[in-house]
Scaffold this motif. Structure first.
Motif, mmCIF file in Angstrom:
data_model
loop_
_atom_site.group_PDB
_atom_site.id
_atom_site.type_symbol
_atom_site.label_atom_id
_atom_site.label_comp_id
_atom_site.label_asym_id
_atom_site.label_seq_id
_atom_site.Cartn_x
_atom_site.Cartn_y
_atom_site.Cartn_z
ATOM 1 N N GLN A 134 2.125 -1.257 -1.663
ATOM 2 C CA GLN A 134 1.557 -1.061 -2.999
ATOM 3 C C GLN A 134 1.935 0.306 -3.591
ATOM 4 N N THR B 179 -8.200 -3.490 7.056
ATOM 5 C CA THR B 179 -7.871 -2.138 6.598
ATOM 6 C C THR B 179 -6.936 -1.499 7.621
ATOM 7 N N LYS C 72 -11.645 -0.633 -3.914
ATOM 8 C CA LYS C 72 -10.335 -1.056 -3.407
ATOM 9 C C LYS C 72 -10.471 -2.175 -2.376
ATOM 10 N N ILE D 231 -2.890 -2.043 -1.055
ATOM 11 C CA ILE D 231 -3.806 -1.076 -1.673
ATOM 12 C C ILE D 231 -3.216 0.317 -1.506
ATOM 13 N N THR E 235 -4.515 -2.404 3.636
ATOM 14 C CA THR E 235 -4.349 -1.175 2.852
ATOM 15 C C THR E 235 -3.086 -0.453 3.323
ATOM 16 N N ILE F 69 -8.367 2.121 -8.973
ATOM 17 C CA ILE F 69 -8.691 0.912 -8.215
ATOM 18 C C ILE F 69 -7.818 -0.234 -8.706
ATOM 19 N N GLU F 70 -7.106 -0.854 -7.784
ATOM 20 C CA GLU F 70 -6.239 -1.972 -8.134
ATOM 21 C C GLU F 70 -7.063 -3.130 -8.691
#
Length: 348
Positions: free
Chosen positions: A258, A12, A328, A280, A313, A287-288
């Protein structure tokens, strides 16, 4: 460093949502709901929860989720001398929104470690590689009113020295990757090339760990999303700074992809670096799907070698709900697994 041999290791970028019993959820600079010893225990409990949720989602490089701090910049600054939080001024942050910020009133210094005990606590909870985020020198400067140095560059150099002290102690505490958050790098291009990257090099000097710089388009807050609407159909900010960053000693570059208008081919400018590809979107509550994440990673693989791609992310997720953030994280992990299997021929 803890061995990281997995292809496409996930991570993340920074913050994760705080539990509602610790602070008001879905909000930056949220006030703590606990105090004194209860606050300390609550922060550690929240860190455990955040770590558990990353592990449940299958995240490979874990973090504290920034559970022990209210904000990614100001919490570090609060612990420094030379900054007065009672003397506040309104300044324009990142050249796009007004904010009331503390003032630099004297020489800045770090009398004691800021996050080292928290990092030690995280290290005790897991054998996985851990990444710790610190604010970058330029972004720190951009979050203050400077009455003392009256020079962004001079103040940044002082912060770089302080960050280097903290980073060295974090490495001793068991941190494997130290990330410097520099959203200001996407705004002040001339300063980045003149002294920003040089200050970053000072901050990472002598570190016996992997180092990363995170350069994004900001949290999913209104000021940032409004700014993004003014950037046109192509966001080429990275083009201004990547050539010099490619020549720097930074190991990893963390960037936003993203749902952004960043042309993926700009990653070619940092060929040779490890790249944390933001797969993300933290500015959306949607939510992907794992396939959407996989598609972003496939596009990135045209410009970065597979052994240097870290699915990540776009930015921190503090302003999101825990449920959405959890979804996510799962999508990130599952999307990376799809591409990992494609690369290794493992379709079982």
């Amino acid at each position: 460093m803890n061995k990281l041999t997995k292809l496409l290791p996930t991570a993340t970028a920074g913050s994760l949502p705080k539990p509602s019993w610790l602070a008001e959820p879905e909000k930056l600079w949220s006030e703590w709901k606990l105090s004194n010893q209860e606050l300390q225990a609550g922060k550690q409990d929240a860190l455990r929860v955040s770590l558990h949720e990353q592990q449940q989602a299958g995240i490979d490089i874990v973090s504290d989720g920034e559970q022990t701090r209210q904000h990614f910049v100001t919490t570090f600054i609060e612990h420094l001398t030379g900054v007065d939080f009672s003397q506040r001024q309104t300044v324009k942050i990142r050249d796009r929104y007004q904010a009331s910020v503390p003032s630099v009133v004297g020489a800045v210094s770090r009398d004691r470690a800021v996050f080292v005990n928290d990092a030690k606590f995280l290290r005790q909870q897991t054998k996985q590689p851990i990444k710790w985020a610190l604010p970058g020198p330029m972004t720190m400067v951009d979050t203050l009113y400077d009455k003392h140095y009256q020079s962004r560059e001079k103040l940044a150099w002082e912060f770089a020295k302080i960050l280097n002290q903290e980073a060295k102690e974090l490495v001793e505490a068991g941190v494997d990757i130290i990330q410097f958050d520099e959203p200001a790098f996407n705004v002040f291009f001339n300063e980045v090339n003149d002294w920003g990257i040089a200050c970053l090099e000072k901050a990472i000097e002598g570190l016996n760990c992997q180092t990363a710089v995170h350069i994004c388009y900001g949290y999913g807050i209104k000021a940032n999303t409004d700014w993004k609407k003014t950037l046109g159909s192509e966001w080429r900010q990275y083009e201004e700074i990547f050539p010099k960053l490619q020549k720097s000693n930074i190991d990893i570059v963390s960037l936003e992809c993203q749902n952004s208008h960043v042309p993926m081919e700009l990653i070619e400018l940092i060929r040779g670096k490890k790249v944390m590809v933001g797969a993300i979107d933290v500015a959306s509550k949607q939510i992907e799907t794992p396939e959407q994440v996989a598609n972003t990673l496939r596009q990135a693989l045209e410009f970065v070698d597979a052994d240097k791609l870290y699915p990540c992310t776009n930015c921190g997720m503090a302003p999101l709900s825990r449920e959405i953030a959890r979804g996510k994280l799962n999508a990130l992990s599952q999307g990376a697994e799809i591409v990992r299997n494609e690369l290794t021929g493992n379709f079982a």
